[in-house]
Every structure is written in structure tokens, then in C-alpha cells.
Design a protein around this motif. Structure first.
Motif, PDB file in Angstrom:
ATOM      1  N   ALA A  80       0.956  -1.163   0.095  1.00 64.68           N
ATOM      2  CA  ALA A  80      -0.104  -0.006  -0.084  1.00 64.68           C
ATOM      3  C   ALA A  80       0.936   1.322   0.086  1.00 64.68           C
ATOM      4  CB  ALA A  80      -0.858   0.062   1.091  1.00 64.68           C
ATOM      5  N   CYS A  98      -3.468   0.717  -3.408  1.00 64.11           N
ATOM      6  CA  CYS A  98      -2.490  -0.403  -3.033  1.00 64.11           C
ATOM      7  C   CYS A  98      -1.822  -0.789  -4.680  1.00 64.11           C
ATOM      8  CB  CYS A  98      -3.110  -1.788  -2.576  1.00 64.11           C
ATOM      9  SG  CYS A  98      -2.144  -2.939  -2.607  1.00 64.11           S
ATOM     10  N   LYS A 155     -15.384  -1.635   4.959  1.00 61.50           N
ATOM     11  CA  LYS A 155     -15.202  -1.380   3.737  1.00 61.50           C
ATOM     12  C   LYS A 155     -16.725  -1.381   2.886  1.00 61.50           C
ATOM     13  CE  LYS A 155     -13.153  -4.699   1.325  1.00 61.50           C
ATOM     14  NZ  LYS A 155     -11.980  -5.531   0.918  1.00 61.50           N
ATOM     15  N   CYS A 214      -0.484   4.690   0.087  1.00 59.66           N
ATOM     16  CA  CYS A 214      -1.003   5.905   0.582  1.00 59.66           C
ATOM     17  C   CYS A 214      -2.457   5.372   1.183  1.00 59.66           C
ATOM     18  CB  CYS A 214      -1.415   6.830  -0.253  1.00 59.66           C
ATOM     19  SG  CYS A 214      -2.179   6.574  -1.710  1.00 59.66           S
ATOM     20  N   GLY A 215      -2.859   6.161   2.272  1.00 64.47           N
ATOM     21  CA  GLY A 215      -4.008   6.196   2.980  1.00 64.47           C
ATOM     22  C   GLY A 215      -4.488   7.451   3.583  1.00 64.47           C
ATOM     23  N   TYR A 227      -7.690  10.149  -7.868  1.00 59.80           N
ATOM     24  CA  TYR A 227      -6.365   9.434  -7.765  1.00 59.80           C
ATOM     25  C   TYR A 227      -5.340   9.579  -8.712  1.00 59.80           C
ATOM     26  CZ  TYR A 227      -8.346   6.127 -10.790  1.00 59.80           C
ATOM     27  OH  TYR A 227      -8.894   5.530 -11.978  1.00 59.80           O
ATOM     28  N   PHE A 232     -12.462   6.758   5.068  1.00 59.35           N
ATOM     29  CA  PHE A 232     -11.134   6.394   4.713  1.00 59.35           C
ATOM     30  C   PHE A 232     -10.624   5.854   3.453  1.00 59.35           C
ATOM     31  CE2 PHE A 232      -7.439   3.544   5.217  1.00 59.35           C
ATOM     32  CZ  PHE A 232      -6.433   4.609   5.752  1.00 59.35           C
ATOM     33  N   MET A 233      -9.800   6.250   2.760  1.00 60.21           N
ATOM     34  CA  MET A 233      -9.352   5.682   1.491  1.00 60.21           C
ATOM     35  C   MET A 233      -7.847   5.194   1.440  1.00 60.21           C
ATOM     36  SD  MET A 233     -10.854   8.975  -0.603  1.00 60.21           S
ATOM     37  CE  MET A 233      -9.991   9.894   0.732  1.00 60.21           C
ATOM     38  N   SER A 234      -7.679   4.222   0.753  1.00 61.68           N
ATOM     39  CA  SER A 234      -6.244   3.384   0.453  1.00 61.68           C
ATOM     40  C   SER A 234      -6.131   3.239  -0.819  1.00 61.68           C
ATOM     41  CB  SER A 234      -6.226   2.254   1.470  1.00 61.68           C
ATOM     42  OG  SER A 234      -6.928   1.002   1.021  1.00 61.68           O
ATOM     43  N   TYR A 293     -13.620   3.242   2.814  1.00 61.03           N
ATOM     44  CA  TYR A 293     -14.214   2.530   4.190  1.00 61.03           C
ATOM     45  C   TYR A 293     -14.857   3.844   4.868  1.00 61.03           C
ATOM     46  CZ  TYR A 293     -10.080  -0.960   3.672  1.00 61.03           C
ATOM     47  OH  TYR A 293      -9.355  -1.895   3.010  1.00 61.03           O
ATOM     48  N   TYR A 324      -7.707   9.920   5.286  1.00 64.28           N
ATOM     49  CA  TYR A 324      -9.169  10.309   5.609  1.00 64.28           C
ATOM     50  C   TYR A 324      -9.650  11.501   5.174  1.00 64.28           C
ATOM     51  CZ  TYR A 324      -9.267   7.003   9.753  1.00 64.28           C
ATOM     52  OH  TYR A 324      -9.542   6.059  10.543  1.00 64.28           O
ATOM     53  N   ARG A 328      -9.654   1.221  -2.407  1.00 65.71           N
ATOM     54  CA  ARG A 328     -10.761   0.838  -1.298  1.00 65.71           C
ATOM     55  C   ARG A 328     -11.307   1.938  -0.462  1.00 65.71           C
ATOM     56  NH1 ARG A 328      -6.594  -2.681  -2.278  1.00 65.71           N
ATOM     57  NH2 ARG A 328      -7.229  -4.989  -2.488  1.00 65.71           N
TER      58      ARG A 328
END
Length: 455
Positions: free
Chosen positions: A151, A167, A184, A153-154, A211, A163-165, A175, A156, A173
Motif C-alpha cells: 500500500a 495499493c 469497507k 497511501c491512505g 487518484y 478513509f481511502m487506501s 471505508y 481520511y 478501497r
């Protein structure tokens, strides 16, 4: 992330050209070009390494270990004279309800004062509310999800609800927080990804996700609606190999600010669906960008030239870009910038293993810029896979360093580690926190070194 043209960040695609590798080696001083004489052209010669030394100026790696066994040094006796007499110290005490001479620290006593009507207007002030919530800050780790690949970056959303991540499996993803837990709700397959998705952001209403990757475009898709409909925002760069390392959205949701490997800042107008500003900002990769406040007129940027720059769009000319001021004091590239939100203070994280707190009313003189530039040119290690050289732990300030405070105690390795102010509504911004290459989250008070947890 690396030198401009070499793009030596952790997210480099595997097809780096020979010319870019050569440019990186030349800049680092590891090779040099010499004339063969007689008009026979140039010859590439390896620069001999200096003999090993036990001094602090040695280029040798720190004799520790990477991973969870790495113990970044902590400055146990930091110089707090500047921050103790600064305006931000008073602001933090006001925001946390500790400005009075003897504020009650006991939660029960604070509740008793409120019931007796001794609090302001019969209820808690914003500062007292933050003091109450500080007693309930999370202090444990909960496994939420597992990723099949690394991953990068992540983040809020500004309101803390999403919350976004991102990979290397090219999936985003999403949440949502509810009852103190993350759940999720969406997985989005990213488009036009080179190597990995590098940064993500959300619009203020949490309806759209943006992104970036190794691509000429920033991509945008819906979160609540049709997540399969992706819009490509064309930045129309001049570079053949282009990547936006950092992006953020204005508080009104109308503009996107990005920083790229060509040393430029980009502003994209979502309403007009076009790029409205391109600024040649840094001599190296732009690793991080931020809006200074909700007004969106003041911009912050930080790059691998070790400088943080402040830009005012009201006086900014694209053909002759000039920052209103520069903040110098780091010895290596800046990996992240976070604004306090008041267009006065910001924190910056750096590959020199420090975080610095800045007041943009105290810009650096020319001597500071020269000192930072000289320090950067002396760096010949790669933070992506090498250990930290001993000289990175020098504690004395560079000439012209105008930072309010310097924090140590975390590792900046492998990727662009971030740092942030803690939320206003729950902590009164009394903390700064940062990721760490050891896999830890490190948090500390403004007047304490980062490596020391708050009691």
C-alpha cells in the motif's frame, strides 16, 4: 521523489531509461564525464568513494537495522525556546482549554465544575471539549483489512467519515467510519495505472474520489453513485514520463491542486474541466502540495530540493512564477506538508529524518536557501533501499533555518512518509503525528520531540 529527470521515487516504473539513470548518477556525483582528448568525445568515469570514516560526517550507513528493529534516534533535550514564545503555543493552549494558570486535568473534576456552573456560559468551551476527548484517544491497533500487495497511501476525508487506501494491486478501497470502526464499503479498480496509485483525495462532500499515478491524467470517480464511471482530468504536461506525486482538493470542491515529477504545480478547475494553472515551482520533483486555508489562494509546496515554498495566486504569473517566500532548513527532500488551516503554520516531513514546524511570517534568507541547496547536493544515499547515513542525525541547525521547531524520533525510508496536525475538533491540534518506516504511528506534543509519546 528523486531528482528531476531521474524520478528516483519509490513509485518509479520499472522501465527507467538509461538516460534517466545516468542523470541520477551524475547529479549524485557517483560518475562523471571526462574528455578523451583529440576530439574523441566523452568518457564515463566512476567517481571513487571516500575512505570509510568513524566521524559523524561519514557517508556510511547508520549501524542499525531496517524494519521493526530500526530505532530512530530521539532528541531527548530539544530546543523549545522558539516555540515556547511563539503565537502557536498560545493558540494551542487556547484550543485545548489550558490557557488558565491552573486548569483541572482530572476529567471528574472538570465535569464537576461544569455541573456547578463554573464553566464558561454553563457549558464546556471548545478547548475544554478537546481536553475531554483527549482522554479517549485511540491507543490500540485493530486489523481492518489485508492487502495482497504494498500500500502506498491512505488518507481520511476532511470530516473523518471516509478513509481511502491505494495499493499496488491497482485497487482503491473506501471505508466508512461508524461507531468507532471502519467498514469497507467500496472497492474501485483504478484506470491508467503505472506502477501504483500514488495519492488519493476526496471532494469535501465525500461524493467523488480522485487518484494519481504515472500518467498524464488525474482520475476521478464517484463514491456513492456510479464508481465505474471514471473521468480523466488532462493536465497536458510537457514531460514524456509524467506523474503526479501529490494531490488535494480545495475546500469548496471546485479545484484540484497537484505536484508532479516535472517540478511543477498544477491547478485543475473541475467546473471548467480544464487546467487553469501550471507553475514551474521547484528545481526537483514536487512531492507534496497543500492549500493553506479554506480560501484556496495561498498554496504550499515541497520538493526534493529540500525547500518549502509559499505561493499567492493573486500575484502569481505563470510566465514568471515567483513564490512569496521560501522556508529553508531541511537537509534533504521534503516528503510531505500539512497546513494547520490558518494560512500561518505548516509542518513538513523530510528524508533528513526530521519534521519541522514553520511560521510563514518568518521566511528564510538567501543564506538559508544556499545552505539547504548545498546540503542536498551532498546527499548520495537512496532512502528507498539504503540505511540512514550518520550525518542525517546532525542536530545543529543550518544557517538561515527559520523553523519554529524541529522534531526527531521517526524514520523516513522506503516511501514518502507523511505527517499531520491532529484534528481540531477532538484534540485542539495539540499533537503532530507521523508515519514511520518501522511501521509505527508516532505522535507527540508540540513542545516535545516526536519520538516521546504524550503522557
Amino acid at each position: 521523489m528523486g531528482s528531476r529527470g531521474s524520478s528516483s521515487g519509490p513509485a518509479d516504473p520499472p522501465d527507467s531509461s538509461l538516460a534517466q539513470v545516468l542523470a541520477h548518477l551524475l547529479r549524485r556525483g557517483q560518475v562523471r564525464l571526462v574528455s578523451r582528448g583529440g576530439g574523441r568525445g566523452l568518457q564515463l568515469v566512476s567517481t571513487p568513494l571516500p575512505p570509510p570514516s568513524d566521524s559523524d560526517d561519514s557517508d556510511g550507513a547508520w549501524d542499525g537495522c531496517l524494519g521493526d528493529r530500526y530505532r530512530p534516534p530521539v532528541d531527548v533535550c530539544p530546543d523549545t525556546r522558539d516555540i515556547d514564545k511563539s503565537e502557536i503555543s498560545t493558540q494551542i493552549r487556547l484550543q485545548t482549554g489550558t490557557l488558565t494558570p491552573h486548569p483541572p486535568h482530572n476529567l471528574t473534576r472538570l465535569l464537576h465544575r461544569r455541573e456547578r456552573g463554573l464553566c464558561h456560559n454553563g457549558g464546556f468551551s471548545h478547548g475544554e471539549c478537546s481536553r475531554v476527548t483527549t482522554h479517549f484517544l485511540p491507543n490500540h491497533v485493530t486489523l481492518v483489512d489485508r492487502f495482497p500487495q504494498k500500500a502506498f497511501c491512505g488518507v481520511y476525508s476532511p470530516d473523518g467519515q471516509v478513509f481511502m487506501s491505494a495499493c499496488q494491486d491497482q485497487c482503491l478501497r473506501v471505508y466508512r467510519g461508524r461507531g468507532g470502526r471502519l467498514r469497507k464499503v467500496l472497492t474501485v479498480r483504478a484506470r491508467d495505472v503505472g506502477w501504483s496509485v500514488l495519492d488519493v483525495a476526496t471532494t469535501p462532500d465525500n461524493s467523488r474520489l480522485l487518484y494519481s499515478s504515472w500518467s498524464d491524467y488525474i482520475h476521478m470517480c464517484g463514491i456513492d453513485g456510479d464508481s465505474e464511471q471514471h473521468t480523466a482530468l488532462d493536465l497536458n504536461p510537457d514531460e514524456r514520463r509524467f506523474c503526479v506525486f501529490s494531490l488535494t482538493v480545495s475546500s469548496d470542491g471546485h479545484e484540484v491542486l497537484g505536484g508532479a515529477n516535472d517540478g511543477c504545480l498544477y491547478v485543475y478547475d473541475l467546473d471548467r474541466n480544464q487546467r487553469t494553472l501550471k507553475v514551474d515551482a521547484h528545481e526537483d520533483d514536487v512531492n507534496t502540495v497543500a492549500f493553506a486555508d479554506v480560501g484556496s489562494q495561498i498554496l504550499f509546496s515541497g520538493g526534493d530540493d529540500a525547500l518549502c515554498k509559499v505561493w499567492d495566486r493573486r500575484t502569481l504569473r505563470e510566465d514568471r512564477p515567483q513564490p512569496v517566500g521560501v522556508l529553508a532548513g531541511h537537509r534533504d527532500g521534503v516528503t510531505f506538508i500539512d497546513s494547520k488551516g490558518d494560512a500561518r503554520y505548516l509542518v513538513s516531513n523530510s528524508k533528513d529524518q526530521t519534521i519541522k514546524l514553520w511560521d510563514i511570517r518568518r521566511f528564510s534568507p538567501k543564506e538559508g536557501l544556499q545552505a539547504s541547496r548545498q546540503a542536498v547536493t551532498q546527499q548520495n544515499w537512496d532512502y528507498r533501499w539504503q540505511q540512514v547515513p550518520k550525518r542525517a542525525f546532525k542536530s545543529h541547525r543550518l544557517v538561515g533555518d527559520t523553523s519554529v521547531m524541529t522534531y526527531r524520533g521517526h524514520g523516513v525510508l522506503h516511501t514518502l512518509i507523511r505527517c499531520r496536525f491532529s484534528p481540531t475538533f477532538s484534540t485542539g491540534q495539540r499533537y503532530i503525528y507521523t508515519g514511520c518506516s518501522t511501521g509505527r504511528l508516532v505522535m507527540g506534543r508540540f513542545s516535545l520531540p516526536v519520538g516521546l509519546p504524550d503522557a
